[in-house]
Design an enzyme around this catalytic site. Structure first.
Site, PDB file in Angstrom:
ATOM      1  N   ASP A 298       0.703  -1.210  -0.040  1.00  0.00           N
ATOM      2  CA  ASP A 298       0.083  -0.087   0.057  1.00  0.00           C
ATOM      3  C   ASP A 298       0.793   1.145  -0.121  1.00  0.00           C
ATOM      4  OD1 ASP A 298      -2.477  -1.065  -0.401  1.00  0.00           O
ATOM      5  OD2 ASP A 298      -2.537  -1.461   1.712  1.00  0.00           O
ATOM      6  N   TYR A 386      -9.995  -0.770   2.683  1.00  0.00           N
ATOM      7  CA  TYR A 386      -9.552  -0.686   4.184  1.00  0.00           C
ATOM      8  C   TYR A 386      -9.288   0.883   4.454  1.00  0.00           C
ATOM      9  CZ  TYR A 386      -9.015  -5.041   6.182  1.00  0.00           C
ATOM     10  OH  TYR A 386      -9.227  -6.340   6.584  1.00  0.00           O
TER      11      TYR A 386
END
Length: 640
Positions: A298, A386
Site C-alpha cells: 500500500d 480499508y
C-alpha cells in the site's frame, strides 16, 4: 520563517521542480508525476545544521509517460533550479512507478468497454442496465514472471456491483472474473473467467437509516483544556513535555517524525533521527486462480500519504486539537493542499506511577500518584476497502509507541450460499471474507544519544538447578549483540520475552552501563505465503520481525524504491546480503508487525478497529524515573 533541511515540500517547491524538468525537456503533454518527495539530506548533514545556515533543498521525482509507458526518476536541486540526476527505469528489473489517481477511472473505463468482459457479465445475468452500477477495481498486479506481461504497466481488476451509487460494492462481488489491464495500450490484455457464481444479494450498507434506531443512553463526553494544549508548534518544530521533534508528511509514507529527542536537564538527547511507516503488505490466502495473485503494497504501490483523509474535529480526533495541512503533488506535478492531514492532541492514559506507603505512620504522604498523559500525532488514510489510522505516541516517562488501527470494509469474494472454504469466513449468505495479513514495516533510523549504536537481542533465560541454583528458581537475562548484516534478520520469541535493545557504547548511565532504548514487539505471525512464491520474493521484509542494517541515505524503503510490479529481491534482503559490520555505527531498524486477519461476522459490514504496534522504552537511558517531577493532578476528580 527560518527554513530547515527537513521541512516538508512547499507548493512553490513542487511547482519549481516541475518547471525545471519542463525546461530540461523532460515534460510533455502525456507526462505524469506518480511521486514527488523531498530528497532528504544525509543525517550527519542535518545534525550539523544550525539556525541561519544556508539550506540546500532537493526533490526526488518519479515520472511516467502515459503514451509510451516509459518511466524515469530524477533529482532536482531546487536551490540551484537545476536537474542534477536523471535515469530511465527498466520496468522488468526496476519495477513500475506508483499507481496514478487518474488510472483508477481509466481502469474502470477500459474494463467496462471490453466486449469479452461484457459477455461474461451477460452470462451471469448482468445486463447493460446493471453494468452501469458495476465497479471495476484498480488492483496492483504484482509480478509472476509471465512473458506476456514483461515490461507492461498493468492493473488487475476484480468486479463488484452496487444496488445504487450509495451501496457498498464489496457486498456484491462478481466471482470468477479477473481483467488484466494494460494501462499504456488501454486494453484488457487477458480476461480470466472461471465461470458464473451467484452474486450475493444482501445489502452491506451501514448508514444510520439502515441500521436501526441509534442508542439513546449515551451521554456527552467532553474533553477540555481551558488554558490550551501543553505543546507548542513553531512551523514544523514540535515541543511537548521535554520532547522535541520535527514533523514531515510525504506522499508515500505519510507522516514522518524527524530528530526526535528528549530534554534531560540542560541537554537535548537524541533518540531517533527518523521514524516512519515505510511499507505495508496485505497478502491474501485464497488459492483460487481468480484470487491467488492478490497482495497489495500500500505504501509503494498506492501511496499512504497521497490517500490520506482530511480529518474532522470531534470525529477523527477528540479534544484540544491542532491540525497540520499537507502539500503534495497531483498526477500532473502540480501542488495540491490536503487540509487537516495531521492531528495533534493530548490524551489522558490512566496511571503513570503510584505507591501507597503502608509504613508511613503519619498518613500525610502515604499515597502518592501521578496520571499519565501522552501526545498523539496521527493521520488516517483510505486504501480501497480499508481505512488505516496511524498514531505516534510520546509519553512523559520517555516512552515512544506506534499504533496502526485497521478499520473499513473487508475485501470479499462469492460462493454458493452456505458453501464453506478453508481460506475465508462467510460473513453473509454467499459472501466470503478471505483470510489475509496486514504486514506493516516501520523504518527507525536510531540515534540513541548519538549515531554510534549497537543492537543487542535480549531475552530471559531459565537457569538449570544445581549448586548455584538449589531451588531451581533462578533465571537471568542474555544479551547477544547483532554484529553483522548477514545476521541482521531477527525473529521475535514470546516464550523468552525477546526484545531488541539499542545501546550507545560511548554513553553511560550512573551505574556505568551503556544508555539504551528497547524495541518491544507485539509478535504475530510473519508472512505465511510459501518460501519462493511471488509474494515471498516481493515481501521479503516480512519474513523477519526485525532487520538491522547500516544506515545509508539511499536505503529508504524495505522493499526498494519501486515495488510496483517489481520481481523482488530489493531492499532489506539485498542490504543484509552485503554482510556489513553493525556495531557502534549508524543503524536503521526495520520492524515488521501486524495481524493475521481471520475475519469474524462482527467485521461485517464495517469492521471495528483492530490495533497493532510496538513500543520503544528507555532502558538505562535515564538515571531514574524521568517523570518524578510531574505535578499532582488538581481538581475534585483527584481529591474526592
Amino acid at each position: 520563517m527560518e527554513r530547515h533541511p527537513l521541512d516538508p515540500l512547499t507548493a512553490d517547491e513542487i511547482s519549481t521542480a516541475r518547471t525545471v524538468l519542463a525546461e530540461a525537456g523532460k515534460v510533455g503533454d502525456t507526462t505524469r508525476f506518480p511521486l514527488v518527495v523531498l530528497d532528504e539530506p544525509d543525517r550527519h548533514t542535518v545534525a550539523a545544521h544550525r539556525p541561519g545556515d544556508p539550506v540546500v533543498r532537493r526533490v526526488r521525482v518519479t515520472l511516467l509517460d502515459r503514451a509510451t509507458g516509459v518511466s524515469a526518476e530524477a533529482v532536482v536541486d531546487l536551490t540551484a533550479r537545476a536537474l542534477v540526476a536523471w535515469r530511465e527505469l527498466a520496468a522488468e528489473e526496476d519495477g513500475q512507478p506508483p499507481i496514478l489517481f487518474e488510472e483508477y477511472e481509466l481502469c474502470d473505463a477500459i474494463v467496462k468497454a471490453d466486449p469479452d468482459w461484457r459477455r461474461a457479465m451477460a452470462d451471469r445475468g448482468i445486463d447493460d442496465a446493471t453494468i452501469g452500477r458495476a465497479v471495476a477495481t484498480p488492483l496492483a498486479a504484482g509480478h509472476f514472471g509471465r512473458p506476456e506481461e514483461s515490461g507492461r504497466r498493468l492493473l488487475r481488476s476484480l468486479t463488484f456491483l452496487r444496488c445504487d451509487e450509495t451501496d457498498n460494492p464489496f457486498a456484491h462481488p462478481v466471482a470468477g472474473l479477473v481483467a488484466d489491464v494494460d494501462l499504456t495500450e488501454r486494453r484488457v490484455l487477458r480476461l480470466l473467467d472461471t465461470g458464473p457464481v451467484p452474486v450475493p444479494a444482501e445489502c452491506g450498507r451501514y448508514d444510520p437509516a439502515r441500521t436501526g434506531p441509534a442508542r439513546t443512553d449515551l451521554r456527552p463526553l467532553e474533553i477540555t483544556q481551558p488554558e490550551g494544549p501543553s505543546f507548542t508548534l513553531d512551523g514544523h518544530h514540535l515541543r511537548w513535555q521535554n520532547w522535541e521533534l520535527r514533523l514531515d508528511f510525504n506522499a508515500r509514507e505519510g507522516l514522518v517524525l524527524h530528530q526526535v529527542g528528549i530534554r534531560d536537564g540542560e541537554r537535548l538527547r537524541p533518540v531517533l533521527h527518523r521514524a516512519a511507516l515505510a511499507e505495508m503488505a496485505v497478502p491474501y490466502a485464497e488459492p483460487d486462480p481468480g484470487r491467488n495473485w492478490v497482495c497489495y503494497l500500500d505504501a509503494g504501490e498506492y501511496l499512504l500519504g497521497r490517500n490520506a483523509n482530511a480529518l474532522r474535529r470531534g470525529c477523527d480526533c477528540l479534544g484540544e486539537i491542532r491540525y497540520l495541512d499537507a502539500v503534495l503533488s497531483d498526477d500532473l506535478g502540480r501542488p495540491e493542499t490536503l487540509p487537516n492531514a495531521v492531528c495533534l492532541h493530548e490524551e489522558d492514559t490512566g496511571l503513570l506511577w503510584k505507591h501507597t506507603n503502608i509504613f508511613d505512620a503519619t498518613g500525610e504522604t502515604s499515597v502518592v500518584s501521578r496520571r499519565s498523559r501522552r501526545l498523539v500525532i496521527s493521520y488516517i488514510t483510505t486504501l480501497g476497502n480499508y481505512d488505516y489510522g496511524f498514531y505516534w505516541y510520546l509519553y512523559q516517562d520517555g516512552t515512544i509507541a506506534f499504533e496502526a488501527k485497521s478499520t473499513g470494509i473487508v475485501q470479499t469474494s462469492a460462493t454458493e450460499p452456505g458453501q464453506s472454504t478453508p481460506h475465508a469466513t462467510e460473513v453473509a449468505p454467499g459472501l466470503q471474507a478471505p483470510y489475509h495479513q496486514h504486514l506493516f514495516c516501520a523504518r527507525l533510523d536510531v540515534a540513541v544519544d548519538g549515531f554510534g549504536n549497537t543492537v543487542e537481542e535480549v531475552e530471559a533465560v531459565r537457569l538449570p538447578p544445581g549448586e548455584d541454583n538449589p531451588n531451581g528458581n533462578a533465571f537471568t537475562v542474555r544479551a547477544t549483540p547483532v554484529t553483522s548484516g548477514a545476521d541482521g534478520g531477527r525473529l521475535a520469541k514470546p516464550a523468552s520475552g525477546r526484545t531488541w535493545r539499542v545501546v550507545n557504547p560511548a554513553r553511560f548511565n550512573r551505574m556505568g552501563r551503556p544508555v539504551a532504548y528497547t524495541l518491544v514487539p507485539q509478535p504475530n505471525p510473519l508472512l505465511l505465503a510459501a518460501p519462493g512464491s511471488s509474494v515471498a520474493r516481493r515481501v521479503a521484509y516480512a519474513t523477519r520481525h526485525l532487520w538491522v542494517t547500516r544506515y545509508a541515505p539511499e536505503r529508504r524503503y524495505p522493499d526498494g524504491d519501486h515495488p510496483n510490479q517489481h520481481p523482488g529481491g530489493a531492499g532489506v534482503t539485498a542490504w543484509a546480503a552485503a554482510d556489513e559490520p553493525l556495531e557502534n555505527t549508524d543503524l536503521t531498524l526495520w520492524h515488521t508487525f501486524g495481524p493475521t486477519h481471520l475475519p469474524r461476522l462482527e467485521d461485517w459490514p464495517v469492521m471495528p478497529v483492530d490495533g497493532t504496534g510496538f513500543t520503544l522504552r528507555p532502558t538505562g537511558f535515564f538515571d531514574r524515573n524521568p517523570a518524578l517531577d510531574l505535578p499532582p493532578e488538581g481538581g475534585a476528580h483527584c481529591h474526592g
